[in-house]
Design a protein around this motif. Structure first.
Motif, PDB file in Angstrom:
ATOM      1  N   THR A 224       0.845  -1.192   0.000  1.00  0.00           N
ATOM      2  CA  THR A 224       0.000   0.000   0.000  1.00  0.00           C
ATOM      3  C   THR A 224       0.880   1.242   0.000  1.00  0.00           C
ATOM      4  O   THR A 224       1.832   1.322   0.769  1.00  0.00           O
ATOM      5  CB  THR A 224      -0.884   0.021   1.273  1.00  0.00           C
ATOM      6  OG1 THR A 224      -1.590  -1.211   1.352  1.00  0.00           O
ATOM      7  CG2 THR A 224      -1.870   1.164   1.254  1.00  0.00           C
ATOM      8  N   THR A 225       0.570   2.199  -0.872  1.00  0.00           N
ATOM      9  CA  THR A 225       1.303   3.473  -0.860  1.00  0.00           C
ATOM     10  C   THR A 225       0.764   4.360   0.261  1.00  0.00           C
ATOM     11  O   THR A 225      -0.327   4.115   0.776  1.00  0.00           O
ATOM     12  CB  THR A 225       1.123   4.201  -2.202  1.00  0.00           C
ATOM     13  OG1 THR A 225      -0.282   4.295  -2.460  1.00  0.00           O
ATOM     14  CG2 THR A 225       1.795   3.444  -3.335  1.00  0.00           C
ATOM     15  N   THR A 226       1.516   5.415   0.587  1.00  0.00           N
ATOM     16  CA  THR A 226       1.089   6.303   1.676  1.00  0.00           C
ATOM     17  C   THR A 226      -0.295   6.897   1.395  1.00  0.00           C
ATOM     18  O   THR A 226      -1.126   7.008   2.288  1.00  0.00           O
ATOM     19  CB  THR A 226       2.109   7.444   1.845  1.00  0.00           C
ATOM     20  OG1 THR A 226       3.393   6.864   2.066  1.00  0.00           O
ATOM     21  CG2 THR A 226       1.749   8.333   3.018  1.00  0.00           C
ATOM     22  N   CYS A 227      -0.557   7.239   0.130  1.00  0.00           N
ATOM     23  CA  CYS A 227      -1.847   7.865  -0.193  1.00  0.00           C
ATOM     24  C   CYS A 227      -3.012   6.898   0.004  1.00  0.00           C
ATOM     25  O   CYS A 227      -4.156   7.319   0.182  1.00  0.00           O
ATOM     26  CB  CYS A 227      -1.842   8.413  -1.614  1.00  0.00           C
ATOM     27  SG  CYS A 227      -1.433   7.183  -2.876  1.00  0.00           S
ATOM     28  N   GLN A 228      -2.732   5.602  -0.021  1.00  0.00           N
ATOM     29  CA  GLN A 228      -3.792   4.611   0.169  1.00  0.00           C
ATOM     30  C   GLN A 228      -3.870   4.107   1.613  1.00  0.00           C
ATOM     31  O   GLN A 228      -4.750   3.310   1.953  1.00  0.00           O
ATOM     32  CB  GLN A 228      -3.590   3.431  -0.780  1.00  0.00           C
ATOM     33  CG  GLN A 228      -3.716   3.812  -2.241  1.00  0.00           C
ATOM     34  CD  GLN A 228      -5.087   4.375  -2.555  1.00  0.00           C
ATOM     35  OE1 GLN A 228      -6.088   3.676  -2.472  1.00  0.00           O
ATOM     36  NE2 GLN A 228      -5.148   5.662  -2.891  1.00  0.00           N
ATOM     37  N   LEU A 229      -2.948   4.564   2.439  1.00  0.00           N
ATOM     38  CA  LEU A 229      -3.000   4.215   3.862  1.00  0.00           C
ATOM     39  C   LEU A 229      -4.096   5.075   4.490  1.00  0.00           C
ATOM     40  O   LEU A 229      -4.160   6.274   4.226  1.00  0.00           O
ATOM     41  CB  LEU A 229      -1.637   4.528   4.502  1.00  0.00           C
ATOM     42  CG  LEU A 229      -1.531   4.413   6.013  1.00  0.00           C
ATOM     43  CD1 LEU A 229      -1.711   2.972   6.465  1.00  0.00           C
ATOM     44  CD2 LEU A 229      -0.169   4.940   6.485  1.00  0.00           C
ATOM     45  N   HIS A 230      -4.952   4.488   5.290  1.00  0.00           N
ATOM     46  CA  HIS A 230      -6.040   5.261   5.876  1.00  0.00           C
ATOM     47  C   HIS A 230      -5.917   5.365   7.385  1.00  0.00           C
ATOM     48  O   HIS A 230      -5.282   4.540   8.032  1.00  0.00           O
ATOM     49  CB  HIS A 230      -7.400   4.708   5.431  1.00  0.00           C
ATOM     50  CG  HIS A 230      -7.757   5.162   4.042  1.00  0.00           C
ATOM     51  ND1 HIS A 230      -7.092   4.713   2.928  1.00  0.00           N
ATOM     52  CD2 HIS A 230      -8.676   6.082   3.600  1.00  0.00           C
ATOM     53  CE1 HIS A 230      -7.584   5.322   1.844  1.00  0.00           C
ATOM     54  NE2 HIS A 230      -8.552   6.154   2.230  1.00  0.00           N
ATOM     55  N   MET A 231      -6.534   6.413   7.913  1.00  0.00           N
ATOM     56  CA  MET A 231      -6.320   6.739   9.317  1.00  0.00           C
ATOM     57  C   MET A 231      -6.966   5.738  10.267  1.00  0.00           C
ATOM     58  O   MET A 231      -6.695   5.762  11.461  1.00  0.00           O
ATOM     59  CB  MET A 231      -6.800   8.171   9.618  1.00  0.00           C
ATOM     60  CG  MET A 231      -6.003   9.243   8.890  1.00  0.00           C
ATOM     61  SD  MET A 231      -4.207   9.045   9.047  1.00  0.00           S
ATOM     62  CE  MET A 231      -3.972   9.362  10.782  1.00  0.00           C
ATOM     63  N   ARG A 232      -7.811   4.842   9.761  1.00  0.00           N
ATOM     64  CA  ARG A 232      -8.385   3.820  10.644  1.00  0.00           C
ATOM     65  C   ARG A 232      -7.302   2.886  11.188  1.00  0.00           C
ATOM     66  O   ARG A 232      -7.547   2.096  12.083  1.00  0.00           O
ATOM     67  CB  ARG A 232      -9.476   3.028   9.938  1.00  0.00           C
ATOM     68  CG  ARG A 232      -9.063   2.339   8.652  1.00  0.00           C
ATOM     69  CD  ARG A 232     -10.250   1.580   8.053  1.00  0.00           C
ATOM     70  NE  ARG A 232      -9.898   0.977   6.782  1.00  0.00           N
ATOM     71  CZ  ARG A 232      -9.976   1.590   5.612  1.00  0.00           C
ATOM     72  NH1 ARG A 232     -10.409   2.832   5.551  1.00  0.00           N
ATOM     73  NH2 ARG A 232      -9.632   0.976   4.495  1.00  0.00           N
ATOM     74  N   GLU A 233      -6.096   2.976  10.631  1.00  0.00           N
ATOM     75  CA  GLU A 233      -4.967   2.234  11.183  1.00  0.00           C
ATOM     76  C   GLU A 233      -4.607   2.747  12.583  1.00  0.00           C
ATOM     77  O   GLU A 233      -4.052   2.011  13.392  1.00  0.00           O
ATOM     78  CB  GLU A 233      -3.764   2.379  10.235  1.00  0.00           C
ATOM     79  CG  GLU A 233      -2.411   1.965  10.799  1.00  0.00           C
ATOM     80  CD  GLU A 233      -2.307   0.465  11.071  1.00  0.00           C
ATOM     81  OE1 GLU A 233      -3.142  -0.296  10.567  1.00  0.00           O
ATOM     82  OE2 GLU A 233      -1.389   0.079  11.823  1.00  0.00           O
ATOM     83  N   TYR A 234      -4.950   4.016  12.876  1.00  0.00           N
ATOM     84  CA  TYR A 234      -4.477   4.630  14.121  1.00  0.00           C
ATOM     85  C   TYR A 234      -5.614   4.856  15.112  1.00  0.00           C
ATOM     86  O   TYR A 234      -6.783   4.910  14.736  1.00  0.00           O
ATOM     87  CB  TYR A 234      -3.770   5.954  13.790  1.00  0.00           C
ATOM     88  CG  TYR A 234      -2.591   5.721  12.872  1.00  0.00           C
ATOM     89  CD1 TYR A 234      -1.377   5.263  13.374  1.00  0.00           C
ATOM     90  CD2 TYR A 234      -2.717   5.903  11.490  1.00  0.00           C
ATOM     91  CE1 TYR A 234      -0.308   5.002  12.529  1.00  0.00           C
ATOM     92  CE2 TYR A 234      -1.651   5.643  10.638  1.00  0.00           C
ATOM     93  CZ  TYR A 234      -0.446   5.186  11.163  1.00  0.00           C
ATOM     94  OH  TYR A 234       0.604   4.921  10.328  1.00  0.00           O
ATOM     95  N   LYS A 235      -5.213   4.995  16.398  1.00  0.00           N
ATOM     96  CA  LYS A 235      -6.205   5.260  17.437  1.00  0.00           C
ATOM     97  C   LYS A 235      -5.930   6.628  18.075  1.00  0.00           C
ATOM     98  O   LYS A 235      -4.824   7.167  17.930  1.00  0.00           O
ATOM     99  CB  LYS A 235      -6.211   4.234  18.571  1.00  0.00           C
ATOM    100  CG  LYS A 235      -5.542   2.929  18.358  1.00  0.00           C
ATOM    101  CD  LYS A 235      -5.708   2.041  19.581  1.00  0.00           C
ATOM    102  CE  LYS A 235      -4.526   2.186  20.555  1.00  0.00           C
ATOM    103  NZ  LYS A 235      -3.213   1.990  19.950  1.00  0.00           N
ATOM    104  N   ASP A 236      -6.914   7.094  18.786  1.00  0.00           N
ATOM    105  CA  ASP A 236      -6.782   8.367  19.488  1.00  0.00           C
ATOM    106  C   ASP A 236      -5.549   8.333  20.393  1.00  0.00           C
ATOM    107  O   ASP A 236      -5.320   7.346  21.089  1.00  0.00           O
ATOM    108  CB  ASP A 236      -8.058   8.590  20.322  1.00  0.00           C
ATOM    109  CG  ASP A 236      -8.097   9.997  20.880  1.00  0.00           C
ATOM    110  OD1 ASP A 236      -7.646  10.920  20.168  1.00  0.00           O
ATOM    111  OD2 ASP A 236      -8.564  10.162  22.030  1.00  0.00           O
ATOM    112  N   GLY A 237      -4.760   9.413  20.354  1.00  0.00           N
ATOM    113  CA  GLY A 237      -3.612   9.496  21.253  1.00  0.00           C
ATOM    114  C   GLY A 237      -2.323   8.934  20.685  1.00  0.00           C
ATOM    115  O   GLY A 237      -1.270   9.039  21.312  1.00  0.00           O
ATOM    116  N   ASP A 238      -2.358   8.339  19.501  1.00  0.00           N
ATOM    117  CA  ASP A 238      -1.141   7.760  18.904  1.00  0.00           C
ATOM    118  C   ASP A 238      -0.117   8.834  18.548  1.00  0.00           C
ATOM    119  O   ASP A 238      -0.471   9.970  18.247  1.00  0.00           O
ATOM    120  CB  ASP A 238      -1.485   6.990  17.614  1.00  0.00           C
ATOM    121  CG  ASP A 238      -1.985   5.589  17.899  1.00  0.00           C
ATOM    122  OD1 ASP A 238      -1.992   5.204  19.092  1.00  0.00           O
ATOM    123  OD2 ASP A 238      -2.390   4.887  16.955  1.00  0.00           O
ATOM    124  N   THR A 239       1.138   8.421  18.578  1.00  0.00           N
ATOM    125  CA  THR A 239       2.216   9.281  18.091  1.00  0.00           C
ATOM    126  C   THR A 239       2.745   8.660  16.800  1.00  0.00           C
ATOM    127  O   THR A 239       3.000   7.462  16.753  1.00  0.00           O
ATOM    128  CB  THR A 239       3.354   9.351  19.127  1.00  0.00           C
ATOM    129  OG1 THR A 239       2.817   9.938  20.317  1.00  0.00           O
ATOM    130  CG2 THR A 239       4.515  10.201  18.617  1.00  0.00           C
TER     131      THR A 239
END
Ligand code: SF4
Ligand code: FES
Lengths: 226, 257
Positions: free
Chosen positions: B86-101
C-alpha cells in the motif's frame, strides 16, 4: 566488462562472495565428514587427518582454501563498508525484524565472529600439525603419524575454549542459513521452481552441519568419546 | 467499519534544503477522521499551519490513488506505513487510534538527497532508465500488436515487473539502500519480451553501472525491499537481473559509452 569489474561493481562483488561462499560450504562438508571420524575411532580420525596432511592434491586445495577464505573476508569487508555508507542520516525509527530477518542483516557481524573463532581454531590445530609440530606421534596400521585426536582431547578440556567453539559454530549456523540461499540468489538460480527447495536445503544443511561441529568439542569435554 | 475521530501527535522531519541539517518537529492534530487517507491528514495539518502563519510541511504527492509513486513517507519505521502493498496515499487513518504518536521521515539514502522536509530527489532513478531502460525502435506506423507472438507466462511476468511505479520504497527500506529491486523490475519487464532482446546485454551492464554510479548500495539479499514494495515486485526479478548480468559479463559484452 573487464576483470576488475568482478571486484568493483555491486553485482560483481556479490558474485565473488557467492562463489567463494559455496566453495567454503563444500570445504565445510569435507571438514565435517572427516572430523566425524572421531565418533568412529581414534585410528579412523588420525588416518583421515593424516591423509589431509600428506596427500599432495589436498595440500594444493588447502592453498585454494586459504585464498577462498581471504577473498571472502576482503570482499565481505568491502561490501559492509560500502553498504554502511549509502544511507547518510539514520532513520529515527526502523522496521527491525518486521521486514527482514536479523541474521540476514548481520552477515558482517556474524562473519567477524566466525573470523575471530577461526584465528583461535587455526592456532589450535592447523599451526601445530603443519608448521610448529610438537604433536605426539602415533601409529595406525604401521604408519607413523600425528596423534591429532589426542590434541583435540587436550584442547577441549578447557571450558572457555569449548564455549568459544560453540559460539563460533552458532555464528556459523546463522551465517550459513542466509549465506546458502543468498549465494544461489546472487547467481540467479532461485527460479520459482527451485527457490523453496534451496531455502529448505540451506536451513537443514546449516543446522545439521553446525550441530555435528558443536557435538565434537562437547563430546570430548564430557568424555563421551575417548 | 465504525467511524471515529482521533487526536494525534506527529513528529515530522523538517529540513530547509539539501544542504542544511534537518530535525524533528512535533505537531498536534485534532479531530482526524478514521476515514481520511494519511495524506488528507497531512492536508489538515498544513491548513492548520497556514492558518497559524507557519510554513506548511513539504511532501510529494500526485495521483493519490496508488499509481504514481510520488508519496514517499517513512512512517513509524515503515516505508509507506504499515499496510502491506500500500502506498502512503492509500493508507487510511483507521490504522491509528486516538492518542497515537506517528513519526514521519523522508526516504533516507544518499542517492535520494532530501530537497525539503519529506521531499527527496529521485532523479537517480531516471538516470538509471536513461542508461538502458528502453528499447530502440524506429518511429513510424504503430506495429500490429500481435505481429510478434509472446508466450503467455513471459507476458504475465513482464507485466508484473512493469507494475513498478518507481516510488523508491525498496531503496528506503533496504538496510543497504540498494536499488536492485527497482533496477531488476525495469530490466525484467524488457528482458522477458522479444522486443527487449537485442539490447539485453548492454542494458543489464549499463543500468547496473549507472546504479552503482548513483551511490546505491550492493544487494545482500535481505528482502526488506520485497516486503515493503507497494506493487508486490518479487525478488525473482533480482535473480533474473543477476542472470542477465552474468550472461552479459561472461559473454564478454561491453558497456556502451
Ligand atoms: S520495486 Fe516496488 S518499491 Fe521499488 S520503486 Fe518499484 S514499486 Fe517502488
Ligand atoms: S500519490 Fe500517487 S502513489 Fe501515492
Amino acid at each position: 566488462m573487464n576483470w576488475k569489474h568482478y571486484f568493483t561493481t555491486s553485482i560483481g562483488k556479490k558474485l565473488v562472495m557467492g562463489f567463494t561462499g559455496l566453495f567454503l560450504i563444500v570445504f565445510l562438508v569435507v571438514h565435517c565428514y572427516l572430523n566425524s571420524m572421531i565418533f568412529v575411532s581414534r585410528e579412523a580420525f588420525n588416518a583421515a587427518a593424516d591423509f589431509m596432511a600428506t596427500c599432495v592434491a589436498m595440500r594444493i586445495l588447502e592453498v585454494g582454501l586459504f585464498a577462498g577464505i581471504f577473498l571472502h573476508i576482503i570482499q565481505g569487508f568491502m561490501l559492509v563498508r560500502k553498504n554502511a555508507s549509502t544511507r547518510g542520516e539514520r532513520y529515527a525509527v526502523s522496521a527491525g525484524n518486521k521486514t527482514s530477518a536479523w541474521y540476514s542483516r548481520s552477515m558482517g557481524l556474524l562473519g567477524t565472529l566466525i573470523f575471530l573463532f577461526l584465528i583461535l581454531h587455526i592456532n589450535h590445530f592447523w599451526v601445530p600439525s603443519r608448521i610448529t609440530g610438537g604433536l605426539n606421534p602415533t601409529e595406525v596400521h604401521g604408519v607413523e603419524m600425528h596423534d591429532l585426536y589426542q590434541k583435540m582431547i587436550d584442547i577441549f578440556q578447557t571450558p572457555w575454549v569449548v564455549a568459544v567453539y560453540l559460539l563460533g559454530v552458532f555464528s556459523l549456523a546463522w551465517h550459513l542459513i542466509h549465506g546458502f540461499y543468498s549465494a544461489f540468489q546472487t547467481m540467479g538460480l532461485t527460479m520459482p521452481k527451485y527457490k523453496a527447495l534451496i531455502r529448505i536445503v540451506g536451513i537443514i544443511f546449516s543446522i545439521v552441519i553446525c550441530l555435528l561441529f558443536a557435538l565434537m568439542p562437547v563430546s570430548m569435554f564430557m568424555g563421551w568419546v575417548s | 467499519m465504525e467511524h471515529y475521530t482521533m487526536n494525534l501527535t506527529l513528529k515530522i522531519w523538517k529540513q530547509k534544503n539539501c544542504k542544511e541539517r534537518g530535525r524533528f518537529e512535533t505537531y498536534q492534530v485534532k479531530n482526524i477522521s478514521s476515514e481520511m487517507s494519511f495524506l488528507e491528514m497531512f492536508d489538515v495539518l498544513n491548513e492548520q499551519l497556514i492558518a497559524e502563519g507557519k510554513e506548511p510541511i513539504a511532501f510529494d504527492h500526485d495521483c493519490r490513488e496508488g499509481i504514481c509513486g510520488m508519496c514517499s513517507m517513512y512512517i513509524n519505521g515503515r516505508a509507506h506505513g504499515p499496510w502491506h502493498q500500500t502506498t502512503t496515499c492509500q493508507l487510511h487513518m483507521r490504522e491509528y487510534k486516538d492518542g497515537d504518536t506517528i513519526v514521519v521521515e523522508p526516504w533516507r539514502a544518499k542517492a535520494f538527497p532530501v530537497l525539503k522536509d519529506l521531499v527527496v530527489d529521485r532523479t537517480a532513478f531516471d538516470r538509471i532508465i536513461q542508461a538502458g531502460g528502453y528499447i530502440s525502435v524506429n518511429t513510424g506506423n504503430a506495429v500490429d500488436a500481435n505481429a510478434i507472438p509472446i508466450n503467455k507466462q513471459d507476458a504475465d511476468e513482464s507485466f508484473a515487473a512493469a507494475a513498478c511505479i518507481g516510488c523508491g520504497a525498496c531503496v528506503a527500506a533496504c538496510p543497504n539502500a540498494s536499488a536492485m529491486l527497482y533496477v531488476s523490475a525495469k530490466v525484467s519487464q524488457l528482458a522477458l519480451l522479444t522486443q527487449g532482446h537485442p539490447e539485453r546485454k548492454s542494458r543489464a551492464l549499463n543500468m547496473v553501472a549507472q546504479m552503482d554510479k548513483e551511490g546505491f548500495g550492493s544487494c545482500t539479499n535481505i528482502g526488506a525491499c520485497e516486503a515493503e514494495c507497494p506493487k508486490g515486485i518479487s525478488l525473482e526479478n533480482i535473480a533474473r537481473l543477476n542472470r542477465e548480468y552474468i550472461g552479459a559479463v561472461f559473454s564478454g559484452s561491453e558497456e556502451k559509452g
